[in-house]
Design a protein around this motif. Structure first.
Motif, mmCIF file in Angstrom:
data_model
loop_
_atom_site.group_PDB
_atom_site.id
_atom_site.type_symbol
_atom_site.label_atom_id
_atom_site.label_comp_id
_atom_site.label_asym_id
_atom_site.label_seq_id
_atom_site.Cartn_x
_atom_site.Cartn_y
_atom_site.Cartn_z
ATOM 1 N N THR A 55 -38.754 -24.830 20.510
ATOM 2 C CA THR A 55 -40.018 -25.387 20.014
ATOM 3 C C THR A 55 -39.910 -26.898 19.813
ATOM 4 N N ILE A 56 -38.763 -27.349 19.339
ATOM 5 C CA ILE A 56 -38.571 -28.791 19.113
ATOM 6 C C ILE A 56 -38.704 -29.564 20.423
ATOM 7 N N GLN A 60 -42.248 -24.022 23.845
ATOM 8 C CA GLN A 60 -42.451 -22.738 23.179
ATOM 9 C C GLN A 60 -43.242 -21.738 24.021
ATOM 10 N N GLU A 61 -43.949 -22.206 25.044
ATOM 11 C CA GLU A 61 -44.690 -21.266 25.902
ATOM 12 C C GLU A 61 -43.738 -20.351 26.664
ATOM 13 N N LYS A 62 -42.480 -20.742 26.785
ATOM 14 C CA LYS A 62 -41.475 -19.919 27.479
ATOM 15 C C LYS A 62 -40.990 -18.744 26.615
ATOM 16 N N LEU A 63 -41.231 -18.802 25.320
ATOM 17 C CA LEU A 63 -40.727 -17.775 24.406
ATOM 18 C C LEU A 63 -41.393 -16.418 24.604
ATOM 19 N N ILE A 64 -42.634 -16.411 25.043
ATOM 20 C CA ILE A 64 -43.406 -15.177 25.115
ATOM 21 C C ILE A 64 -42.720 -14.119 25.968
ATOM 22 N N ALA A 100 -30.160 -8.653 22.759
ATOM 23 C CA ALA A 100 -30.862 -9.032 23.989
ATOM 24 C C ALA A 100 -31.765 -10.233 23.749
ATOM 25 N N LEU A 101 -32.488 -10.229 22.632
ATOM 26 C CA LEU A 101 -33.382 -11.345 22.311
ATOM 27 C C LEU A 101 -32.586 -12.631 22.091
ATOM 28 N N ALA A 102 -31.486 -12.535 21.361
ATOM 29 C CA ALA A 102 -30.657 -13.720 21.097
ATOM 30 C C ALA A 102 -30.051 -14.267 22.389
ATOM 31 N N MET A 107 -29.941 -18.413 26.422
ATOM 32 C CA MET A 107 -29.931 -18.914 27.808
ATOM 33 C C MET A 107 -31.116 -19.849 28.041
ATOM 34 N N LEU A 108 -32.282 -19.445 27.550
ATOM 35 C CA LEU A 108 -33.484 -20.274 27.701
ATOM 36 C C LEU A 108 -33.291 -21.619 27.020
ATOM 37 N N PHE A 109 -32.714 -21.605 25.822
ATOM 38 C CA PHE A 109 -32.477 -22.840 25.080
ATOM 39 C C PHE A 109 -31.598 -23.801 25.886
ATOM 40 N N PHE A 110 -30.503 -23.294 26.422
ATOM 41 C CA PHE A 110 -29.599 -24.180 27.159
ATOM 42 C C PHE A 110 -30.226 -24.682 28.454
ATOM 43 N N VAL A 111 -31.012 -23.864 29.131
ATOM 44 C CA VAL A 111 -31.703 -24.306 30.347
ATOM 45 C C VAL A 111 -32.741 -25.369 30.005
#
Length: 125
Positions: A55-56, A60-64, A100-102, A107-111
C-alpha cells in the motif's frame, strides 16, 4: 508441566487456563488446535505487514487477487475438511490459508518494490 516441555500430552499451559476461565469451558483438550490457530495468526500478521508495504508503494490494487485466491480455496476446502477432521482440520486449514496469503503477499511485495525502485537481480551482484 508436560505440555510446556514439548511432550505430546495435552495439559493446560500458558493461555489455556485463562481462556478456560473466561469462557467457563475446559479448553485443555484443544491445546494443539489453539497453538495452530495462534501460528496462523502470526502468518496473518506477516501478510498484513506485506500489505502495508504494498500500500505504501501505492500498488494496493494488486492485493485483491490474494484475497480472492484464499477465499476460493477456503470456500472449496472448508466443508470437506471440517466434515472429515473437525476442529483440528479447520485449524490446519486456517494455518495453511494464512501461510498461502503471507507467501503470496510476500512475493508480491518483493516484485512491486523491485519494480518501484528499479532494482534488478543483476544489480545485486
Amino acid at each position: 508441566n508436560a505440555a510446556c516441555n514439548g511432550q505430546r500430552t495435552v495439559k493446560p499451559c500458558g493461555i489455556v487456563p485463562v481462556l478456560s476461565a473466561m469462557y467457563n469451558v475446559d479448553l485443555s483438550p484443544y491445546l494443539i488446535e489453539l497453538i495452530i490457530l495462534v501460528s496462523g495468526g502470526g502468518f496473518l500478521a506477516l501478510a498484513t505487514l506485506f500489505t502495508l508495504g504494498i500500500t505504501i508503494v501505492r500498488r494496493q490494487e494488486k492485493l485483491i487477487w490474494g484475497y480472492i485466491g484464499v477465499s476460493v480455496l477456503a470456500l472449496c476446502a472448508s466443508f470437506p475438511i471440517v466434515q472429515s477432521f473437525g476442529i483440528t482440520g479447520a485449524s490446519w486449514e486456517y494455518l495453511a490459508l494464512m501461510i498461502a496469503l503471507a507467501v503470496w503477499f510476500g512475493m508480491l511485495f518483493f516484485v512491486v518494490v523491485r519494480k518501484t525502485t528499479g532494482v534488478k537481480a543483476s544489480d545485486n551482484e
